[in-house]
Each structure stands twice: as structure tokens, then as C-alpha cells.
Design an enzyme around this catalytic site. Structure first.
Site, PDB file in Angstrom:
ATOM      1  N   ASP A  26      24.033 -19.547  98.591  1.00 10.25           N
ATOM      2  CA  ASP A  26      23.732 -18.537  99.604  1.00 10.25           C
ATOM      3  C   ASP A  26      24.995 -17.770 100.019  1.00 10.25           C
ATOM      4  OD1 ASP A  26      22.080 -17.116 101.278  1.00 10.25           O
ATOM      5  OD2 ASP A  26      22.048 -18.623 102.873  1.00 10.25           O
ATOM      6  N   HIS A  43      26.052 -10.574  94.116  1.00  7.72           N
ATOM      7  CA  HIS A  43      25.320 -11.413  93.154  1.00  7.72           C
ATOM      8  C   HIS A  43      26.116 -11.547  91.846  1.00  7.72           C
ATOM      9  CE1 HIS A  43      22.072 -11.530  95.926  1.00  7.72           C
ATOM     10  NE2 HIS A  43      21.699 -10.277  95.766  1.00  7.72           N
ATOM     11  N   LEU A 137      25.215 -31.829  80.094  1.00  2.00           N
ATOM     12  CA  LEU A 137      24.659 -31.430  81.393  1.00  2.00           C
ATOM     13  C   LEU A 137      23.308 -30.719  81.258  1.00  2.00           C
ATOM     14  CD1 LEU A 137      25.255 -30.864  84.527  1.00  2.00           C
ATOM     15  CD2 LEU A 137      26.058 -28.623  83.732  1.00  2.00           C
TER      16      LEU A 137
HETATM   17  C1  IPE Z   1      17.734 -19.327  99.643  1.00  2.00           C
HETATM   18  O1  IPE Z   1      18.512 -18.335 100.194  1.00  2.00           O
HETATM   19  C2  IPE Z   1      17.255 -18.914  98.276  1.00  2.00           C
HETATM   20  C3  IPE Z   1      18.281 -18.853  97.236  1.00  2.00           C
HETATM   21  C4  IPE Z   1      19.522 -19.196  97.357  1.00  2.00           C
HETATM   22  C5  IPE Z   1      17.814 -18.377  95.956  1.00  2.00           C
HETATM   23  P1  IPE Z   1      17.892 -17.208 101.129  1.00  2.00           P
HETATM   24  O2  IPE Z   1      19.016 -16.335 101.532  1.00  2.00           O
HETATM   25  O3  IPE Z   1      16.747 -16.550 100.448  1.00  2.00           O
HETATM   26  O4  IPE Z   1      17.329 -18.054 102.350  1.00  2.00           O
HETATM   27  P2  IPE Z   1      17.075 -17.645 103.853  1.00  2.00           P
HETATM   28  O5  IPE Z   1      16.201 -16.418 103.822  1.00  2.00           O
HETATM   29  O6  IPE Z   1      18.401 -17.361 104.467  1.00  2.00           O
HETATM   30  O7  IPE Z   1      16.417 -18.836 104.469  1.00  2.00           O
HETATM   31  C1  IPE Z   2      21.991 -15.810  97.727  1.00  2.00           C
HETATM   32  O1  IPE Z   2      22.682 -14.846  98.446  1.00  2.00           O
HETATM   33  C2  IPE Z   2      21.383 -15.258  96.462  1.00  2.00           C
HETATM   34  C3  IPE Z   2      19.925 -15.145  96.483  1.00  2.00           C
HETATM   35  C4  IPE Z   2      19.126 -15.495  97.457  1.00  2.00           C
HETATM   36  C5  IPE Z   2      19.304 -14.563  95.310  1.00  2.00           C
HETATM   37  P1  IPE Z   2      21.935 -13.886  99.455  1.00  2.00           P
HETATM   38  O2  IPE Z   2      21.477 -12.686  98.713  1.00  2.00           O
HETATM   39  O3  IPE Z   2      20.882 -14.621 100.191  1.00  2.00           O
HETATM   40  O4  IPE Z   2      23.113 -13.488 100.424  1.00  2.00           O
HETATM   41  P2  IPE Z   2      23.053 -13.350 102.001  1.00  2.00           P
HETATM   42  O5  IPE Z   2      22.434 -14.605 102.540  1.00  2.00           O
HETATM   43  O6  IPE Z   2      22.213 -12.145 102.300  1.00  2.00           O
HETATM   44  O7  IPE Z   2      24.461 -13.192 102.421  1.00  2.00           O
HETATM   45 MG    MG Z   3      20.800 -15.656 101.928  1.00  2.00          MG
END
Ligand code: IPE
Ligand code: IPE
Ligand code: MG
Length: 243
Positions: A26, A43, A137
Site C-alpha cells: 500500500d 505503481h 519460491l
Molecule cells: C489494499 O489497498 C489493496 C491492495 C494493496 C491491492 P487499498 O489501498 O485498496 O486499501 P484501502 O482502500 O486503503 O483499504
Molecule cells: C497500493 O497503493 C496499490 C494498489 C492498491 C493497486 P495505492 O494505490 O493504494 O496507494 P495509496 O494508498 O493511494 O497511497
Molecule cells: Mg491504498
């Protein structure tokens, strides 16, 4: 950075490593925002962390690395971001498969894969079959993954089998993760203390580790810190522990 990482590595007990590490990757968006960049750049930078984690887990002899890459709820994001993520996935699989093969990595995926764009499904299956004979792995990608949906799918599969009563092991054997050990360690980056519908059943006794780094900043040294923290825990599984 590498000096510090090497110092940390020396402190890790190779006999007490987790068999299965799961990661909620995240903070890509916030990482990009902090730099005035579009979210997609976050990303992309996150894909580099994936690369490093896979390499390090393989080197340590960890059995399974499960990465939460796209949740069933992530379809709620703007179409352009979803499209960007899917394109990144296709390109990364294409670019990395040969390297994964050299590192003896197997690939698996969990989630409602049949709802992913056709190109992603194709690339994924190609990569999985190219890596099928490896023995190192297991890189397990959670794609269009939702834990509640997984449990519902498991129960429906059992109903189709004609079962009239279920035990815990029945639910487990019909989850997308069937055959994999439960995660020993779950890491979430970016300082959020929630599971976001990830491996709810499988994490019943998993050790949780939250760190404040955004995912693109989570590299070798940060992972070693997580492992050292894990090794400092006493896992009790409801008993009294102790050795
Ligand atoms: C969780 O992250 C999903 C992934 C890392 C793919 P999100 O950014 O989507 O989760 P929330 O919305 O903060 O709970
Ligand atoms: C995690 O990073 C990647 C995915 C959920 C695909 P985020 O895109 O959720 O990044 P934040 O949480 O908005 O910073
Ligand atoms: Mg996120």
C-alpha cells in the site's frame, strides 16, 4: 543502504524464517503525490519493490510470497488508473518472466481471475506455464482478490460437491490458496492498520507487521527489519507458548 541491509541480514536467524510471507503493498499513490507525480508513477516504482522482494525471498529460501496486487474493491478507482494498473501488470509479466525463471520462481495467482481483462489472463497463464517446472519460491499474486468472495466461492464449491456439513479443513481446501501454508507474517506498508479484505480466513494466527514506509520505499533493508521484528515475537496459537 546496502551496508545497513547487510548488517540487518546478519542478525536474521535462518532457521526461524516465515514459510509464507503475505504483503498488502500500500501507499503507491501517496508516494507519487509526495513527489508531485501521477499515481501511476507510484505503481511503477512499486513494481521495483516487487522485483526486489521476490529476489530477496528466493535468496532466503522463503517458500511462498503472496502479494496483494489488485482487490475486488479496486475496480472502484477511476477507469484510467485501473487500465494503467492492468497494463503495468501485463508489461511486468512480459519483462520479468525470463528473470523469474532464472531464479527458479514459480507463479500462482489467487482471485476471480476470469474477470480480469483477457490480455492479463493470457499473459498470466503464459507466465505460469513457463515457470511451472521450477522448484523455488512460489510467487502468489492476488489479483481481483477479495477474501469474503473467496470464502463464498469455497462454500459454493462445497455445496456443488453435495456436502451437507462442513469442517474447517473443507473450507480451506476450496479456498484459492488450497495447498499453501497459512501466512506466518503479514506486512502492510504505508501505516494503515487494516486488512482490506485480504486473507481473512488464512490470517487467523498470522503475525501482523505494519510499517510507515510507502510500498515503493519498501526494499531489502525494510524487509529484513520486518523479519527481525517477526523473529522477536512469541507465537502462541492460543496456548501458553514458552520453550
Ligand atoms: C489494499 O489497498 C489493496 C491492495 C494493496 C491491492 P487499498 O489501498 O485498496 O486499501 P484501502 O482502500 O486503503 O483499504
Ligand atoms: C497500493 O497503493 C496499490 C494498489 C492498491 C493497486 P495505492 O494505490 O493504494 O496507494 P495509496 O494508498 O493511494 O497511497
Ligand atoms: Mg491504498
Amino acid at each position: 543502504m546496502s551496508l545497513k541491509a547487510d548488517e540487518l541480514l546478519k542478525r536474521i536467524d535462518p532457521r526461524r524464517l516465515p514459510r509464507h510471507v503475505a504483503v498488502i503493498m500500500d501507499g503507491n499513490g501517496r508516494w507519487a503525490k509526495k513527489r508531485g507525480l501521477p499515481r501511476l508513477m507510484g505503481h511503477r516504482a512499486g513494481a521495483e519493490s516487487v522485483r526486489e522482494m521476490v529476489r530477496v525471498c528466493g535468496d532466503l529460501g522463503i517458500e511462498v510470497l503472496t502479494l496483494y496486487a489488485f482487490s475486488t474493491e479496486n475496480w472502484l478507482r477511476p477507469a484510467a488508473e485501473v487500465k494503467g494498473l492492468m497494463t503495468l501488470l501485463v508489461k511486468t509479466l512480459r519483462r520479468e518472466t525470463a528473470d523469474l525463471d532464472r531464479n527458479n520462481v514459480r507463479l500462482r495467482a489467487i482471485g476471480r481471475l476470469d474477470k480480469l481483462p483477457a490480455e492479463v489472463q493470457r499473459e498470466l497463464h503464459q507466465a505460469m506455464s513457463a515457470l511451472a517446472d521450477n522448484s523455488g519460491l512460489i510467487l502468489n499474486l492476488a489479483l481481483n482478490y477479495g477474501s469474503r468472495q473467496e470464502i463464498v466461492d469455497s462454500v459454493n464449491a462445497l455445496l456443488r460437491e453435495g456436502v451437507t456439513a462442513v469442517e474447517e479443513k473443507d473450507i480451506s481446501r476450496r479456498l484459492y490458496t488450497a495447498g499453501l501454508p497459512d501466512p506466518d507474517l503479514l506486512i502492510r506498508t504505508s501505516g494503515e492498520y487494516r486488512l482490506s479484505n485480504f486473507l481473512l480466513w488464512q490470517c487467523a494466527y498470522t503475525e501482523l507487521y505494519v510499517c510507515s514506509h510507502y510500498w515503493p520505499e519498501f526494499r531489502r533493508a525494510q524487509f529484513y527489519e520486518a523479519l527481525l521484528n517477526y523473529q522477536s515475537r512469541e507465537r502462541r496459537f492460543g496456548g501458553l507458548g514458552g520453550t
